[in-house]
Design a protein around this motif. Sequence first.
Motif, PDB file in Angstrom:
ATOM      1  N   LEU A  82       0.839  -1.196   0.000  1.00  0.00           N
ATOM      2  CA  LEU A  82       0.000   0.000   0.000  1.00  0.00           C
ATOM      3  C   LEU A  82       0.876   1.248   0.000  1.00  0.00           C
ATOM      4  CD1 LEU A  82      -2.789   1.302   0.056  1.00  0.00           C
ATOM      5  CD2 LEU A  82      -2.756   1.073   2.552  1.00  0.00           C
ATOM      6  N   GLN A  83       1.909   1.254   0.822  1.00  0.00           N
ATOM      7  CA  GLN A  83       2.836   2.387   0.839  1.00  0.00           C
ATOM      8  C   GLN A  83       3.464   2.585  -0.536  1.00  0.00           C
ATOM      9  OE1 GLN A  83       5.719   1.807   3.954  1.00  0.00           O
ATOM     10  NE2 GLN A  83       4.158   1.766   5.547  1.00  0.00           N
ATOM     11  N   LYS A  84       3.891   1.493  -1.149  1.00  0.00           N
ATOM     12  CA  LYS A  84       4.513   1.580  -2.473  1.00  0.00           C
ATOM     13  C   LYS A  84       3.527   2.138  -3.491  1.00  0.00           C
ATOM     14  CE  LYS A  84       6.708  -1.106  -6.147  1.00  0.00           C
ATOM     15  NZ  LYS A  84       6.203  -0.202  -7.131  1.00  0.00           N
TER      16      LYS A  84
ATOM     17  N   THR B 106       2.789   7.792   7.440  1.00  0.00           N
ATOM     18  CA  THR B 106       1.401   8.249   7.375  1.00  0.00           C
ATOM     19  C   THR B 106       0.490   7.137   6.870  1.00  0.00           C
ATOM     20  OG1 THR B 106       2.107  10.533   7.042  1.00  0.00           O
ATOM     21  CG2 THR B 106      -0.139   9.975   6.352  1.00  0.00           C
ATOM     22  N   VAL B 107       0.873   6.480   5.791  1.00  0.00           N
ATOM     23  CA  VAL B 107       0.061   5.386   5.240  1.00  0.00           C
ATOM     24  C   VAL B 107      -0.043   4.262   6.259  1.00  0.00           C
ATOM     25  CG1 VAL B 107      -0.065   3.624   3.433  1.00  0.00           C
ATOM     26  CG2 VAL B 107       0.536   5.979   2.842  1.00  0.00           C
ATOM     27  N   SER B 108       1.059   3.971   6.918  1.00  0.00           N
ATOM     28  CA  SER B 108       1.056   2.928   7.947  1.00  0.00           C
ATOM     29  C   SER B 108       0.102   3.279   9.077  1.00  0.00           C
ATOM     30  CB  SER B 108       2.476   2.744   8.486  1.00  0.00           C
ATOM     31  OG  SER B 108       2.491   1.804   9.514  1.00  0.00           O
ATOM     32  N   GLU B 109       0.105   4.538   9.472  1.00  0.00           N
ATOM     33  CA  GLU B 109      -0.787   4.970  10.549  1.00  0.00           C
ATOM     34  C   GLU B 109      -2.243   4.855  10.127  1.00  0.00           C
ATOM     35  OE1 GLU B 109      -2.371   6.007  14.024  1.00  0.00           O
ATOM     36  OE2 GLU B 109      -0.275   5.529  13.694  1.00  0.00           O
ATOM     37  N   PHE B 110      -2.545   5.235   8.898  1.00  0.00           N
ATOM     38  CA  PHE B 110      -3.934   5.114   8.441  1.00  0.00           C
ATOM     39  C   PHE B 110      -4.348   3.660   8.324  1.00  0.00           C
ATOM     40  CE2 PHE B 110      -3.896   9.600   7.026  1.00  0.00           C
ATOM     41  CZ  PHE B 110      -5.087   9.986   7.611  1.00  0.00           C
TER      42      PHE B 110
ATOM     43  N   SER C 192      -8.058  12.009  10.651  1.00  0.00           N
ATOM     44  CA  SER C 192      -6.785  12.597  10.227  1.00  0.00           C
ATOM     45  C   SER C 192      -6.069  13.314  11.374  1.00  0.00           C
ATOM     46  CB  SER C 192      -6.976  13.528   9.034  1.00  0.00           C
ATOM     47  OG  SER C 192      -7.753  14.641   9.380  1.00  0.00           O
ATOM     48  N   ARG C 193      -6.788  13.943  12.277  1.00  0.00           N
ATOM     49  CA  ARG C 193      -6.121  14.638  13.388  1.00  0.00           C
ATOM     50  C   ARG C 193      -5.418  13.645  14.306  1.00  0.00           C
ATOM     51  NH1 ARG C 193      -8.939  19.202  16.874  1.00  0.00           N
ATOM     52  NH2 ARG C 193     -10.457  18.630  15.316  1.00  0.00           N
ATOM     53  N   PRO C 194      -6.101  12.569  14.759  1.00  0.00           N
ATOM     54  CA  PRO C 194      -5.363  11.590  15.572  1.00  0.00           C
ATOM     55  C   PRO C 194      -4.200  10.962  14.796  1.00  0.00           C
ATOM     56  CG  PRO C 194      -7.728  11.181  15.723  1.00  0.00           C
ATOM     57  CD  PRO C 194      -7.529  12.244  14.698  1.00  0.00           C
ATOM     58  N   ALA C 195      -4.388  10.754  13.501  1.00  0.00           N
ATOM     59  CA  ALA C 195      -3.297  10.197  12.689  1.00  0.00           C
ATOM     60  C   ALA C 195      -2.134  11.179  12.613  1.00  0.00           C
ATOM     61  CB  ALA C 195      -3.790   9.849  11.291  1.00  0.00           C
TER      62      ALA C 195
ATOM     63  N   ILE D 136      -4.184  12.021   1.646  1.00  0.00           N
ATOM     64  CA  ILE D 136      -5.509  11.393   1.686  1.00  0.00           C
ATOM     65  C   ILE D 136      -6.121  11.212   0.289  1.00  0.00           C
ATOM     66  CG2 ILE D 136      -7.930  11.757   2.369  1.00  0.00           C
ATOM     67  CD1 ILE D 136      -6.970  12.495   5.121  1.00  0.00           C
ATOM     68  N   PRO D 137      -6.126  12.221  -0.577  1.00  0.00           N
ATOM     69  CA  PRO D 137      -6.716  11.985  -1.893  1.00  0.00           C
ATOM     70  C   PRO D 137      -5.982  10.895  -2.695  1.00  0.00           C
ATOM     71  CG  PRO D 137      -6.386  14.334  -1.529  1.00  0.00           C
ATOM     72  CD  PRO D 137      -5.720  13.620  -0.405  1.00  0.00           C
ATOM     73  N   VAL D 138      -4.675  10.821  -2.525  1.00  0.00           N
ATOM     74  CA  VAL D 138      -3.897   9.791  -3.222  1.00  0.00           C
ATOM     75  C   VAL D 138      -4.214   8.422  -2.634  1.00  0.00           C
ATOM     76  CG1 VAL D 138      -1.564   9.000  -3.779  1.00  0.00           C
ATOM     77  CG2 VAL D 138      -2.083  11.444  -3.786  1.00  0.00           C
ATOM     78  N   LEU D 139      -4.287   8.344  -1.318  1.00  0.00           N
ATOM     79  CA  LEU D 139      -4.642   7.090  -0.654  1.00  0.00           C
ATOM     80  C   LEU D 139      -6.035   6.637  -1.086  1.00  0.00           C
ATOM     81  CD1 LEU D 139      -4.029   4.871   1.410  1.00  0.00           C
ATOM     82  CD2 LEU D 139      -4.802   6.435   3.205  1.00  0.00           C
ATOM     83  N   LEU D 140      -6.981   7.566  -1.159  1.00  0.00           N
ATOM     84  CA  LEU D 140      -8.331   7.226  -1.629  1.00  0.00           C
ATOM     85  C   LEU D 140      -8.298   6.701  -3.057  1.00  0.00           C
ATOM     86  CD1 LEU D 140     -10.468  10.145  -0.209  1.00  0.00           C
ATOM     87  CD2 LEU D 140     -10.691   7.727   0.341  1.00  0.00           C
TER      88      LEU D 140
END
Length: 140
Positions: free
Chosen positions: A6-8, A40-44, A97-100, A123-127
């Motif tokens: 997912l990170q990649k 960030t991705v790992s945290e989400f 997103s704030r807790p992240a 976030i938009p990229v992750l979505l």
Amino acid sequence: MNEEPLQKDVLDALDDAGLQEIAGLLGTDAAGAREVVGTTVSEFSGGIQDRAVTDPGEVQQAYAEAQEAPLSGVATLGGLGGMGTGGLMGGLLARISRPAANAVARKTGLPPATVARVIDLVIPVLLSVLTKRAAHGTRK
């Protein structure tokens, strides 16, 4: 959810221009930006699961709010750029997103406000990545 693929995928989707923008926000180079995006991705991905176990009320509340409230801010980006219907997921990600940002800030030593700006870009990229995966049935 395995974070590394997912990170990649998120890093690939950000491309050099996106990483340079994030590096500029952070005052670092592309390698530093990659590290923060990975965290960030790992945290989400892991953070949502961890919070669902340790504080299920927080995730349930974010989910309920994402369903009920009109989306604003970063959550509205779920429908841009061919990302399809990311509204509910976008709302959920925006609500946590704030807790992240606070968790990533603790892990990286960066100011939470700076991390929050990076999250606004991620976030938009992750979505987009999650939407593409869902369309193709991919779960890496």
